[in-house]
Design an enzyme around this catalytic site. Structure first.
Site, mmCIF file in Angstrom:
data_model
loop_
_atom_site.group_PDB
_atom_site.id
_atom_site.type_symbol
_atom_site.label_atom_id
_atom_site.label_comp_id
_atom_site.label_asym_id
_atom_site.label_seq_id
_atom_site.Cartn_x
_atom_site.Cartn_y
_atom_site.Cartn_z
ATOM 1 N N TYR A 176 0.843 -1.214 0.000
ATOM 2 C CA TYR A 176 0.000 0.000 0.000
ATOM 3 C C TYR A 176 0.870 1.253 0.000
ATOM 4 O O TYR A 176 0.658 2.175 -0.801
ATOM 5 C CB TYR A 176 -0.912 -0.038 1.222
ATOM 6 C CG TYR A 176 -1.892 1.106 1.317
ATOM 7 C CD1 TYR A 176 -3.074 1.100 0.588
ATOM 8 C CD2 TYR A 176 -1.644 2.203 2.147
ATOM 9 C CE1 TYR A 176 -3.985 2.149 0.681
ATOM 10 C CE2 TYR A 176 -2.545 3.249 2.244
ATOM 11 C CZ TYR A 176 -3.721 3.217 1.513
ATOM 12 O OH TYR A 176 -4.618 4.264 1.611
ATOM 13 N N LYS A 180 1.014 4.094 -3.058
ATOM 14 C CA LYS A 180 0.627 5.498 -2.882
ATOM 15 C C LYS A 180 1.801 6.440 -3.179
ATOM 16 O O LYS A 180 1.615 7.508 -3.758
ATOM 17 C CB LYS A 180 0.088 5.718 -1.465
ATOM 18 C CG LYS A 180 -1.214 4.968 -1.183
ATOM 19 C CD LYS A 180 -2.338 5.442 -2.097
ATOM 20 C CE LYS A 180 -3.688 4.837 -1.737
ATOM 21 N NZ LYS A 180 -4.777 5.320 -2.611
ATOM 22 N N THR A 211 -13.878 5.424 7.298
ATOM 23 C CA THR A 211 -14.450 4.704 6.150
ATOM 24 C C THR A 211 -14.229 3.210 6.376
ATOM 25 O O THR A 211 -13.438 2.812 7.241
ATOM 26 C CB THR A 211 -13.763 5.086 4.811
ATOM 27 O OG1 THR A 211 -12.503 4.432 4.743
ATOM 28 C CG2 THR A 211 -13.582 6.584 4.650
HETATM 29 N N1 LIG Z 1 -9.955 5.741 4.881
HETATM 30 C C1 LIG Z 1 -8.750 6.234 5.105
HETATM 31 O O1 LIG Z 1 -8.354 6.402 6.266
HETATM 32 C C2 LIG Z 1 -7.862 6.604 3.952
HETATM 33 C C3 LIG Z 1 -6.684 7.280 4.250
HETATM 34 C C4 LIG Z 1 -5.839 7.652 3.208
HETATM 35 C C5 LIG Z 1 -6.184 7.346 1.910
HETATM 36 N N2 LIG Z 1 -7.329 6.664 1.645
HETATM 37 C C6 LIG Z 1 -7.621 6.374 0.246
HETATM 38 O O2 LIG Z 1 -8.889 6.877 -0.094
HETATM 39 C C7 LIG Z 1 -9.421 6.118 -1.175
HETATM 40 C C8 LIG Z 1 -10.849 5.729 -0.853
HETATM 41 O O3 LIG Z 1 -10.851 4.843 0.232
HETATM 42 P P1 LIG Z 1 -12.000 4.750 1.340
HETATM 43 O O4 LIG Z 1 -11.373 5.021 2.644
HETATM 44 O O5 LIG Z 1 -13.197 5.527 0.931
HETATM 45 O O6 LIG Z 1 -12.289 3.180 1.337
HETATM 46 P P2 LIG Z 1 -13.539 2.350 0.880
HETATM 47 O O7 LIG Z 1 -13.171 0.925 1.052
HETATM 48 O O8 LIG Z 1 -14.775 2.853 1.561
HETATM 49 O O9 LIG Z 1 -13.661 2.696 -0.675
HETATM 50 C C9 LIG Z 1 -12.785 2.171 -1.642
HETATM 51 C C10 LIG Z 1 -13.617 1.839 -2.851
HETATM 52 O O10 LIG Z 1 -12.741 1.347 -3.884
HETATM 53 C C11 LIG Z 1 -13.416 0.286 -4.513
HETATM 54 N N3 LIG Z 1 -12.509 -0.667 -5.170
HETATM 55 C C12 LIG Z 1 -11.608 -1.480 -4.576
HETATM 56 N N4 LIG Z 1 -11.063 -2.300 -5.481
HETATM 57 C C13 LIG Z 1 -11.628 -1.996 -6.681
HETATM 58 C C14 LIG Z 1 -11.494 -2.522 -7.996
HETATM 59 N N5 LIG Z 1 -10.700 -3.554 -8.271
HETATM 60 N N6 LIG Z 1 -12.232 -1.967 -9.002
HETATM 61 C C15 LIG Z 1 -13.083 -0.938 -8.735
HETATM 62 N N7 LIG Z 1 -13.251 -0.416 -7.512
HETATM 63 C C16 LIG Z 1 -12.538 -0.940 -6.489
HETATM 64 C C17 LIG Z 1 -14.143 -0.428 -3.363
HETATM 65 O O11 LIG Z 1 -15.187 -1.282 -3.826
HETATM 66 C C18 LIG Z 1 -14.639 0.741 -2.535
HETATM 67 O O12 LIG Z 1 -15.949 1.161 -2.877
HETATM 68 C C19 LIG Z 1 -8.479 4.942 -1.367
HETATM 69 O O13 LIG Z 1 -7.626 5.187 -2.461
HETATM 70 C C20 LIG Z 1 -7.701 4.910 -0.070
HETATM 71 O O14 LIG Z 1 -6.432 4.316 -0.230
HETATM 72 C C21 LIG Z 1 -8.186 6.302 2.636
#
Ligand SMILES: NC(=O)c1ccc[n+]([C@@H]2O[C@H](COP(=O)([O-])OP(=O)(O)OC[C@H]3O[C@@H](n4cnc5c(N)ncnc54)[C@H](O)[C@@H]3O)[C@@H](O)[C@H]2O)c1
Length: 287
Positions: A176, A180, A211
């Site tokens: 991961y 990133k 989330t």
């Molecule tokens: N939640 C956190 O704390 C956090 C922190 C930093 C960065 N992020 C980033 O934010 C972004 C959104 O994450 P989130 O927290 O909303 O998580 P989340 O799990 O709620 O959403 C991620 C979405 O990506 C979709 N996804 C995963 N694999 C996929 C694929 N093969 N094809 C199509 N869609 C796919 C999932 O179905 C899901 O709906 C991500 O890139 C994550 O790395 C999240």
């Protein structure tokens, strides 16, 4: 000079007052991972700013709740699922989308996946899955959409959702973290190559957000989250909506001169290498 191209320069400075420069009227945005916590917030915020929004996520994942929220703002939404791990299929997916919904102005590369595995637990399959969704798809989706933006002569906006983990590592997340950090430099590379076409490319790097992304992690969750909150200068995880303003800004005409950079939305985590404040004596002066 406003509303015109600067002499000898590229791109267009926005016309009008400050309010107008944040409006996304007549824009169509594509948001990946739009069923998830952040993706839903981004889709709804872009719609509230005036954009119509294409919602995509893995086939079988329910996008109707996000769609209803987008349409409640008065904008149009389209549900177009696609598995982003299908790298070879991405160009065809984008071509069909362009034919279906018309020119795309804004791409939010938000979908992401993670696994909590020590370095010697990472398998080729888990490495490939994380890199395919978090890095490969960001590049090849951006590549094809940028080609259409250029052909359609639209001032494009490409935004990638990275993470604080693009900048500082966290144990158990080697794939991961690498994915990133890769996207962070990809943003710079694409920004430079796409600048001549009036397409900006930037990242939004969230910290800890409420989330479901790490819901399956094998982790002693309560003490971990309590300890993490102590680490965050603002003292709490973000609500997904608190990350949406950065995305709307980067998508808007107000950000016409912002490219190749990132907005960190992390409650101050990256600013503080060690929470020393907790170990200091009480204030000597009253505030
Ligand atoms: N939640 C956190 O704390 C956090 C922190 C930093 C960065 N992020 C980033 O934010 C972004 C959104 O994450 P989130 O927290 O909303 O998580 P989340 O799990 O709620 O959403 C991620 C979405 O990506 C979709 N996804 C995963 N694999 C996929 C694929 N093969 N094809 C199509 N869609 C796919 C999932 O179905 C899901 O709906 C991500 O890139 C994550 O790395 C999240």
């Amino acid at each position: 000079m406003t509303g015109t191209s600067a002499p000898g320069g590229r791109g267009t400075a926005p016309a009008g007052g400050l309010g107008a420069t944040f409006a996304l009227t007549d824009r169509t945005a594509l948001v990946t991972g739009a069923a998830g916590g952040l993706g839903r917030a981004f889709a709804v915020a872009l719609a509230a700013a005036g954009a119509d929004v294409v919602l995509t996520d893995r086939p079988g994942v329910d996008l109707t709740a996000t769609s209803a929220l987008v349409e409640a703002t008065g904008r149009t939404s389209w549900i177009r699922p696609f598995d982003l791990a299908d790298t070879a299929g991405l160009a065809g997916y984008v071509d069909e989308l362009r034919a279906d919904v018309g020119p795309l102005h804004i791409l939010v590369n938000n979908a992401g996946t993670a696994a909590l595995e020590r370095f010697n637990e990472v398998t080729v399959a888990s490495w490939r899955r994380v890199l395919a969704v978090n890095l490969d798809a960001v590049f090849f989706l951006s590549q094809r959409i940028a080609e259409h933006m250029i052909a359609d002569r639209v001032p494009g906006r490409i935004i990638a959702v990275t993470s604080k983990n693009a900048h500082v590592a966290e144990a158990g997340l080697a794939h991961y973290n690498a994915s990133k950090a890769g996207v962070d430099l990809l943003v710079q590379s694409l920004a430079v190559e796409l600048a001549p076409h009036d397409i900006t490319v930037n990242a939004v790097a969230p910290g800890m957000v409420e989330t479901p992304i790490d819901g399956e992690f094998p982790l002693d969750r309560e003490p971990f989250e309590a300890a993490y909150r102590e680490r965050i200068p603002l003292g709490r995880y973000a609500d997904p909506n608190e990350c949406a303003g950065a995305v709307v800004f980067l998508a808007s005409p107000a950000a016409s001169y912002v490219t190749g950079t990132r907005i960190v939305v992390d409650g101050g985590v990256l600013a503080d290498q060690m929470p020393r404040m907790r170990y200091m004596p009480p204030y000597r002066n009253s505030l």
